[in-house]
Design a protein around this motif. Sequence first.
Motif, PDB file in Angstrom:
ATOM      1  N   SER A 141       0.836  -1.196   0.000  1.00 43.15           N
ATOM      2  CA  SER A 141       0.000   0.000   0.000  1.00 43.15           C
ATOM      3  C   SER A 141       0.875   1.253   0.000  1.00 43.15           C
ATOM      4  O   SER A 141       0.625   2.202  -0.760  1.00 43.15           O
ATOM      5  CB  SER A 141      -0.926  -0.019   1.225  1.00 43.15           C
ATOM      6  OG  SER A 141      -1.846   1.048   1.168  1.00 43.15           O
TER       7      SER A 141
ATOM      8  N   MET B  42       1.051   3.787  -3.056  1.00 40.35           N
ATOM      9  CA  MET B  42       0.634   5.150  -2.714  1.00 40.35           C
ATOM     10  C   MET B  42       1.712   6.158  -3.097  1.00 40.35           C
ATOM     11  O   MET B  42       1.417   7.181  -3.727  1.00 40.35           O
ATOM     12  CB  MET B  42       0.329   5.260  -1.219  1.00 40.35           C
ATOM     13  CG  MET B  42      -0.122   6.665  -0.810  1.00 40.35           C
ATOM     14  SD  MET B  42      -0.265   6.870   0.984  1.00 40.35           S
ATOM     15  CE  MET B  42       1.445   7.241   1.405  1.00 40.35           C
TER      16      MET B  42
ATOM     17  N   LEU C   4       1.369   9.352  -5.707  1.00 37.24           N
ATOM     18  CA  LEU C   4       1.311  10.723  -5.189  1.00 37.24           C
ATOM     19  C   LEU C   4       2.070  11.742  -6.021  1.00 37.24           C
ATOM     20  O   LEU C   4       1.736  12.929  -6.012  1.00 37.24           O
ATOM     21  CB  LEU C   4       1.878  10.775  -3.762  1.00 37.24           C
ATOM     22  CG  LEU C   4       1.020  10.178  -2.651  1.00 37.24           C
ATOM     23  CD1 LEU C   4       1.776  10.247  -1.336  1.00 37.24           C
ATOM     24  CD2 LEU C   4      -0.308  10.914  -2.541  1.00 37.24           C
TER      25      LEU C   4
ATOM     26  N   SER D  26      -6.804   9.878  -0.776  1.00 37.15           N
ATOM     27  CA  SER D  26      -6.829   9.206   0.510  1.00 37.15           C
ATOM     28  C   SER D  26      -8.268   8.890   0.948  1.00 37.15           C
ATOM     29  O   SER D  26      -8.562   7.793   1.426  1.00 37.15           O
ATOM     30  CB  SER D  26      -6.106  10.103   1.530  1.00 37.15           C
ATOM     31  OG  SER D  26      -6.508   9.820   2.820  1.00 37.15           O
TER      32      SER D  26
ATOM     33  N   PHE E 104      -9.590   6.070  -1.231  1.00 31.14           N
ATOM     34  CA  PHE E 104      -8.982   4.787  -0.879  1.00 31.14           C
ATOM     35  C   PHE E 104      -9.660   4.213   0.374  1.00 31.14           C
ATOM     36  O   PHE E 104     -10.019   3.040   0.437  1.00 31.14           O
ATOM     37  CB  PHE E 104      -7.480   4.962  -0.643  1.00 31.14           C
ATOM     38  CG  PHE E 104      -6.759   3.670  -0.397  1.00 31.14           C
ATOM     39  CD1 PHE E 104      -6.421   2.843  -1.451  1.00 31.14           C
ATOM     40  CD2 PHE E 104      -6.433   3.277   0.894  1.00 31.14           C
ATOM     41  CE1 PHE E 104      -5.760   1.633  -1.237  1.00 31.14           C
ATOM     42  CE2 PHE E 104      -5.785   2.070   1.123  1.00 31.14           C
ATOM     43  CZ  PHE E 104      -5.447   1.249   0.059  1.00 31.14           C
ATOM     44  N   GLN E 105      -9.842   5.090   1.369  1.00 30.23           N
ATOM     45  CA  GLN E 105     -10.494   4.681   2.614  1.00 30.23           C
ATOM     46  C   GLN E 105     -11.919   4.173   2.332  1.00 30.23           C
ATOM     47  O   GLN E 105     -12.347   3.150   2.861  1.00 30.23           O
ATOM     48  CB  GLN E 105     -10.543   5.894   3.552  1.00 30.23           C
ATOM     49  CG  GLN E 105     -10.993   5.588   4.959  1.00 30.23           C
ATOM     50  CD  GLN E 105      -9.830   5.162   5.849  1.00 30.23           C
ATOM     51  OE1 GLN E 105      -8.697   5.563   5.612  1.00 30.23           O
ATOM     52  NE2 GLN E 105     -10.114   4.360   6.850  1.00 30.23           N
TER      53      GLN E 105
ATOM     54  N   THR F   1      -4.412   0.770   5.259  1.00 26.61           N
ATOM     55  CA  THR F   1      -4.664   2.216   5.402  1.00 26.61           C
ATOM     56  C   THR F   1      -3.558   2.933   6.182  1.00 26.61           C
ATOM     57  O   THR F   1      -3.565   4.159   6.249  1.00 26.61           O
ATOM     58  CB  THR F   1      -6.019   2.486   6.097  1.00 26.61           C
ATOM     59  OG1 THR F   1      -6.051   1.821   7.356  1.00 26.61           O
ATOM     60  CG2 THR F   1      -7.189   2.018   5.244  1.00 26.61           C
TER      61      THR F   1
ATOM     62  N   TRP G 180      -1.797   5.710   4.478  1.00 26.71           N
ATOM     63  CA  TRP G 180      -2.725   6.808   4.178  1.00 26.71           C
ATOM     64  C   TRP G 180      -2.992   7.658   5.413  1.00 26.71           C
ATOM     65  O   TRP G 180      -3.211   8.862   5.306  1.00 26.71           O
ATOM     66  CB  TRP G 180      -4.009   6.240   3.585  1.00 26.71           C
ATOM     67  CG  TRP G 180      -3.698   5.493   2.329  1.00 26.71           C
ATOM     68  CD1 TRP G 180      -3.253   4.199   2.230  1.00 26.71           C
ATOM     69  CD2 TRP G 180      -3.728   6.005   0.999  1.00 26.71           C
ATOM     70  NE1 TRP G 180      -3.027   3.892   0.913  1.00 26.71           N
ATOM     71  CE2 TRP G 180      -3.310   4.969   0.148  1.00 26.71           C
ATOM     72  CE3 TRP G 180      -4.078   7.251   0.444  1.00 26.71           C
ATOM     73  CZ2 TRP G 180      -3.230   5.130  -1.230  1.00 26.71           C
ATOM     74  CZ3 TRP G 180      -4.009   7.412  -0.918  1.00 26.71           C
ATOM     75  CH2 TRP G 180      -3.587   6.361  -1.742  1.00 26.71           C
ATOM     76  N   HIS G 181      -2.998   7.014   6.583  1.00 22.76           N
ATOM     77  CA  HIS G 181      -3.092   7.795   7.823  1.00 22.76           C
ATOM     78  C   HIS G 181      -1.861   8.685   7.948  1.00 22.76           C
ATOM     79  O   HIS G 181      -1.962   9.855   8.320  1.00 22.76           O
ATOM     80  CB  HIS G 181      -3.197   6.876   9.044  1.00 22.76           C
ATOM     81  CG  HIS G 181      -4.540   6.225   9.182  1.00 22.76           C
ATOM     82  ND1 HIS G 181      -5.702   6.945   9.357  1.00 22.76           N
ATOM     83  CD2 HIS G 181      -4.913   4.926   9.151  1.00 22.76           C
ATOM     84  CE1 HIS G 181      -6.728   6.102   9.430  1.00 22.76           C
ATOM     85  NE2 HIS G 181      -6.276   4.873   9.303  1.00 22.76           N
TER      86      HIS G 181
ATOM     87  N   LEU H 160      -0.096   9.772   5.500  1.00 30.19           N
ATOM     88  CA  LEU H 160      -0.217  10.820   4.472  1.00 30.19           C
ATOM     89  C   LEU H 160      -1.054  11.985   4.999  1.00 30.19           C
ATOM     90  O   LEU H 160      -0.673  13.152   4.873  1.00 30.19           O
ATOM     91  CB  LEU H 160      -0.864  10.233   3.207  1.00 30.19           C
ATOM     92  CG  LEU H 160      -1.259  11.263   2.133  1.00 30.19           C
ATOM     93  CD1 LEU H 160      -0.032  11.996   1.584  1.00 30.19           C
ATOM     94  CD2 LEU H 160      -2.023  10.593   0.985  1.00 30.19           C
ATOM     95  N   ARG H 161      -2.201  11.668   5.609  1.00 33.07           N
ATOM     96  CA  ARG H 161      -3.059  12.753   6.117  1.00 33.07           C
ATOM     97  C   ARG H 161      -2.340  13.555   7.197  1.00 33.07           C
ATOM     98  O   ARG H 161      -2.439  14.775   7.247  1.00 33.07           O
ATOM     99  CB  ARG H 161      -4.388  12.189   6.634  1.00 33.07           C
ATOM    100  CG  ARG H 161      -5.374  11.947   5.488  1.00 33.07           C
ATOM    101  CD  ARG H 161      -6.785  11.744   6.000  1.00 33.07           C
ATOM    102  NE  ARG H 161      -6.893  10.464   6.711  1.00 33.07           N
ATOM    103  CZ  ARG H 161      -7.156   9.309   6.102  1.00 33.07           C
ATOM    104  NH1 ARG H 161      -7.356   9.276   4.799  1.00 33.07           N
ATOM    105  NH2 ARG H 161      -7.244   8.201   6.788  1.00 33.07           N
TER     106      ARG H 161
END
Length: 147
Positions: free
Chosen positions: A71, A75, A79, A91, A94-95, A127, A130-131, A133-134
């Motif tokens: 992932s 990702m 990006l 993001s 994806f979630q 995920t 992605w967490h 990333l945020r």
Amino acid sequence: MNMDLQQLYQETIVDHGRRPHNLGPLPDETHHAEGFNPLCGDRLVLHLRIVDDRIEAARFEGSGCAISMASASLMTDALRGLSSDQAGRMSTDFQAMLTAGTPAPDLGKLEVLAGVRNYPTRIKCATLAWHALRAALANAPQTVHTE
Ligand code: ZN
């Protein structure tokens, strides 16, 4: 899902899990964030270089299961070139794909991870990046001191 496609998806995950793209430090990063998934022991640090609201580079360091590494690998591939808004939307998409099964045609290769939805204990593996990333996007850019 048809079996051939499922197998192709599986192979892509295994391949990225074994040989992740964009693995390593990013010395001139402007943003970073760490992620840890205690359920599986996956850990990573995401590094971004964002210039004029454009992601010029995305790399990560860490270790974990094939799903978490695949992932993060896919990702960071996806990006490059995006604005922070576009990355935030990716993001969210994806979630939604993983938790609600929302089709996400704009996610491209990341769609190979859609099947993780059937394994609820592994969703946090997928995920994790992605967490991070945020969290990284929410950081104020770091001031770089060269002296
Ligand atoms: Zn994991």
